[in-house]
Write an enzyme that holds these catalytic residues in place. Sequence first.
Site, PDB file in Angstrom:
ATOM      1  N   GLU A 244     -23.910   3.991 -32.403  1.00 31.02           N
ATOM      2  CA  GLU A 244     -23.797   4.193 -33.848  1.00 31.02           C
ATOM      3  C   GLU A 244     -22.319   4.031 -34.166  1.00 31.02           C
ATOM      4  O   GLU A 244     -21.487   4.748 -33.614  1.00 31.02           O
ATOM      5  CB  GLU A 244     -24.286   5.601 -34.151  1.00 31.02           C
ATOM      6  N   CYS A 282     -19.913   9.554 -40.288  1.00 27.23           N
ATOM      7  CA  CYS A 282     -20.406   8.167 -40.259  1.00 27.23           C
ATOM      8  C   CYS A 282     -21.067   7.794 -41.579  1.00 27.23           C
ATOM      9  O   CYS A 282     -21.227   6.626 -41.891  1.00 27.23           O
ATOM     10  CB  CYS A 282     -21.371   7.985 -39.099  1.00 27.23           C
TER      11      CYS A 282
HETATM   12  P1  NAP Z   1     -13.924   5.690 -29.887  1.00 26.63           P
HETATM   13  O1  NAP Z   1     -12.526   5.258 -29.755  1.00 26.63           O
HETATM   14  O2  NAP Z   1     -14.922   4.652 -30.110  1.00 26.63           O
HETATM   15  O3  NAP Z   1     -14.275   6.532 -28.582  1.00 26.63           O
HETATM   16  C1  NAP Z   1     -15.546   7.138 -28.355  1.00 26.63           C
HETATM   17  C2  NAP Z   1     -15.768   7.293 -26.851  1.00 26.63           C
HETATM   18  O4  NAP Z   1     -15.974   6.007 -26.281  1.00 26.63           O
HETATM   19  C3  NAP Z   1     -14.573   7.885 -26.108  1.00 26.63           C
HETATM   20  O5  NAP Z   1     -15.062   8.633 -25.031  1.00 26.63           O
HETATM   21  C4  NAP Z   1     -13.839   6.662 -25.603  1.00 26.63           C
HETATM   22  O6  NAP Z   1     -13.122   6.888 -24.433  1.00 26.63           O
HETATM   23  C5  NAP Z   1     -14.989   5.713 -25.314  1.00 26.63           C
HETATM   24  N1  NAP Z   1     -14.592   4.318 -25.470  1.00 26.63           N
HETATM   25  C6  NAP Z   1     -14.042   3.739 -26.557  1.00 26.63           C
HETATM   26  N2  NAP Z   1     -13.842   2.436 -26.335  1.00 26.63           N
HETATM   27  C7  NAP Z   1     -14.272   2.173 -25.083  1.00 26.63           C
HETATM   28  C8  NAP Z   1     -14.307   1.016 -24.271  1.00 26.63           C
HETATM   29  N3  NAP Z   1     -13.861  -0.146 -24.702  1.00 26.63           N
HETATM   30  N4  NAP Z   1     -14.793   1.130 -23.023  1.00 26.63           N
HETATM   31  C9  NAP Z   1     -15.238   2.328 -22.559  1.00 26.63           C
HETATM   32  N5  NAP Z   1     -15.218   3.451 -23.277  1.00 26.63           N
HETATM   33  C10 NAP Z   1     -14.747   3.383 -24.530  1.00 26.63           C
HETATM   34  O7  NAP Z   1     -14.082   6.734 -31.072  1.00 26.63           O
HETATM   35  P2  NAP Z   1     -13.215   7.983 -31.494  1.00 26.63           P
HETATM   36  O8  NAP Z   1     -12.241   8.395 -30.446  1.00 26.63           O
HETATM   37  O9  NAP Z   1     -14.180   8.983 -31.892  1.00 26.63           O
HETATM   38  O10 NAP Z   1     -12.444   7.543 -32.795  1.00 26.63           O
HETATM   39  C11 NAP Z   1     -11.775   6.319 -32.939  1.00 26.63           C
HETATM   40  C12 NAP Z   1     -12.309   5.571 -34.130  1.00 26.63           C
HETATM   41  O11 NAP Z   1     -13.730   5.510 -34.048  1.00 26.63           O
HETATM   42  C13 NAP Z   1     -12.089   6.208 -35.484  1.00 26.63           C
HETATM   43  O12 NAP Z   1     -10.855   5.924 -36.039  1.00 26.63           O
HETATM   44  C14 NAP Z   1     -13.214   5.651 -36.286  1.00 26.63           C
HETATM   45  O13 NAP Z   1     -12.857   4.397 -36.780  1.00 26.63           O
HETATM   46  C15 NAP Z   1     -14.323   5.486 -35.333  1.00 26.63           C
HETATM   47  N6  NAP Z   1     -15.392   6.503 -35.403  1.00 26.63           N
HETATM   48  C16 NAP Z   1     -16.504   6.198 -36.072  1.00 26.63           C
HETATM   49  C17 NAP Z   1     -17.536   7.107 -36.114  1.00 26.63           C
HETATM   50  C18 NAP Z   1     -18.809   6.778 -36.851  1.00 26.63           C
HETATM   51  O14 NAP Z   1     -19.714   7.580 -36.817  1.00 26.63           O
HETATM   52  N7  NAP Z   1     -18.925   5.650 -37.491  1.00 26.63           N
HETATM   53  C19 NAP Z   1     -17.442   8.333 -35.487  1.00 26.63           C
HETATM   54  C20 NAP Z   1     -16.268   8.615 -34.778  1.00 26.63           C
HETATM   55  C21 NAP Z   1     -15.265   7.676 -34.755  1.00 26.63           C
HETATM   56  P3  NAP Z   1     -11.666   7.591 -24.403  1.00 26.63           P
HETATM   57  O15 NAP Z   1     -11.476   8.302 -25.687  1.00 26.63           O
HETATM   58  O16 NAP Z   1     -11.719   8.466 -23.213  1.00 26.63           O
HETATM   59  O17 NAP Z   1     -10.664   6.537 -24.242  1.00 26.63           O
END
Ligand code: NAP
Length: 508
Positions: A244, A282
């Site tokens: 998601e 989200c």
């Molecule tokens: P994220 O960066 O996507 O990370 C979520 C999880 O996935 C973390 O455990 C992260 O690992 C892992 N991950 C991310 N990219 C990966 C990859 N390429 N390979 C393997 N694992 C990966 O999300 P976030 O930390 O929650 O927030 C960052 C951004 O996500 C926000 O600025 C926002 O744009 C978006 N977000 C969207 C929603 C939604 O519901 N639409 C919700 C939350 C966040 P690590 O953190 O350990 O590196």
Amino acid sequence: MGTHYQAVKAADGSLLPGEFLITPVSEVNVILERAQKAFWVYQKISQEQRAVFLLRIAEEIEAIGSALIERSMAEAGLPEARMRAERLRTVNQLKNFSRILHVGEWQEPSINTGNSERPDLRKRLEPIGPVVVFGASNFPLAYSAGGGDTASALAAGCSVIVKAHPAHPGTSEMVAEAIIKAAKVTGMPEHIYQHVHDTGFELGQALVKHPLTTAVGFTGSLTGGRALFDIASNRKHPIPVYAEMGSTNPIVILPNVLKEERRTFWVDQFKQSLTLNCGQFCTNPGLMIAIDSKEIQFFMNDFESAISKESSQLMLHDGITKAYQEHKVRLKEYTTVEFYYEGEAKDARSASPALARVGGKAFIENPHLHEEVFGPYSLMVLCEDKEELEAVLHALQGQLTGTIVGGEKELNDYQKSIEILKSKVGRLIFNGVPTGVSVNGSMHHGGPYPATTNAYFSAVGDDAIKRFVRPVTYQNCPQDHLPAILKDPNPNNWCRRINGSYTFDAVQ
Ligand code: NAP
């Protein structure tokens, strides 16, 4: 890289007590072999016993008490009322799946009895195997160690491996301990649930690549979700990734609804939806679409004035705050986008609401304006007329939700717009706001890409269990070898589809 890490306090960046062991990638094989072994035992355990396990998890999470609330508040920077509500939702999700297991119909039992000319066919949904769940930063409880993905996978009969989100490792660890305790007390197989930590991508990617992993649950960024989806698709045996990701949750505002007497109400509704918990949902309303008019200009003035009274709020972690600020900087580079309000953040860990506007044509032409800006930001798209409004809706990407706000007669006049909006979303909302996701059997929390990687499935509600099962048909199977729900006579009087009709009766 060190072998341990500490949690960071969202409010000031100081280190919180507790050290968390980073799981070495070299352990992934052992973790998956354990998960597979547990799965073989667990899938045979009765639905009733699984239900008891889920209920016990709920009780163990509640038993942690205020320590869990305090830790999650410190790690995520979210207020106490939100964390209490989120714990309640987490516990209720577990209880709900426990109830579903007692009912049994979720397995979609279907029987076509055989005779001398055709085979006896009996079908139901079966658990798929070890599931990897990524904790979500914006829901430290409801979408993390013991959240919806974990609850639905365990309910389905799968073993679970959670990769904790590094923004709330202490919260995650507390919940994981509660689940492992519940498993022991209720006699579940060892390693039915495992919990791992990493501060980078390596471990998560290795878990997704491992041949024994059968599915992945993820909530987060489009970049992260897409990366994991690509890894899973490129495996020798591809597996589903239920990710998601980004959604802007457009709200279409129809002309007459913004008459003076109703404007205050809608301004307040949109303001609350946009700014709740710093817009870190989200379903945050990141896009508003309207036909340009005097009324919409009045609305925007009132909206700006209401938003400007909102103080800045803490964000979940530094990465999210940075991404929010960078997104706004990039948007300001487009001459077609005008920021008509931007509040000041009180410090580098906080964010304030921002509102921008753009014309319909410019919006259609610039794909970057369609991307999710995670935080309290919304873009107002002003269209010249109904035709341009329809063109804007046609240009939208897939969304979790789409909302239409209008009077009764107007809804008839804009039927085509509603149809276009429906084709883009998983949930179509009339005269409401997108935030606030009820958890029940009628909720579909999903939507076409990039909102999710699979629009057929929901991450919320009863049907979330369907992500972790697959249909299996038993042909001419002796009664002794059939699962309970497919046996004769009808066990527990469950509703089954027998020879095409839904019935509570035994097979004749
Ligand atoms: P994220 O960066 O996507 O990370 C979520 C999880 O996935 C973390 O455990 C992260 O690992 C892992 N991950 C991310 N990219 C990966 C990859 N390429 N390979 C393997 N694992 C990966 O999300 P976030 O930390 O929650 O927030 C960052 C951004 O996500 C926000 O600025 C926002 O744009 C978006 N977000 C969207 C929603 C939604 O519901 N639409 C919700 C939350 C966040 P690590 O953190 O350990 O590196």
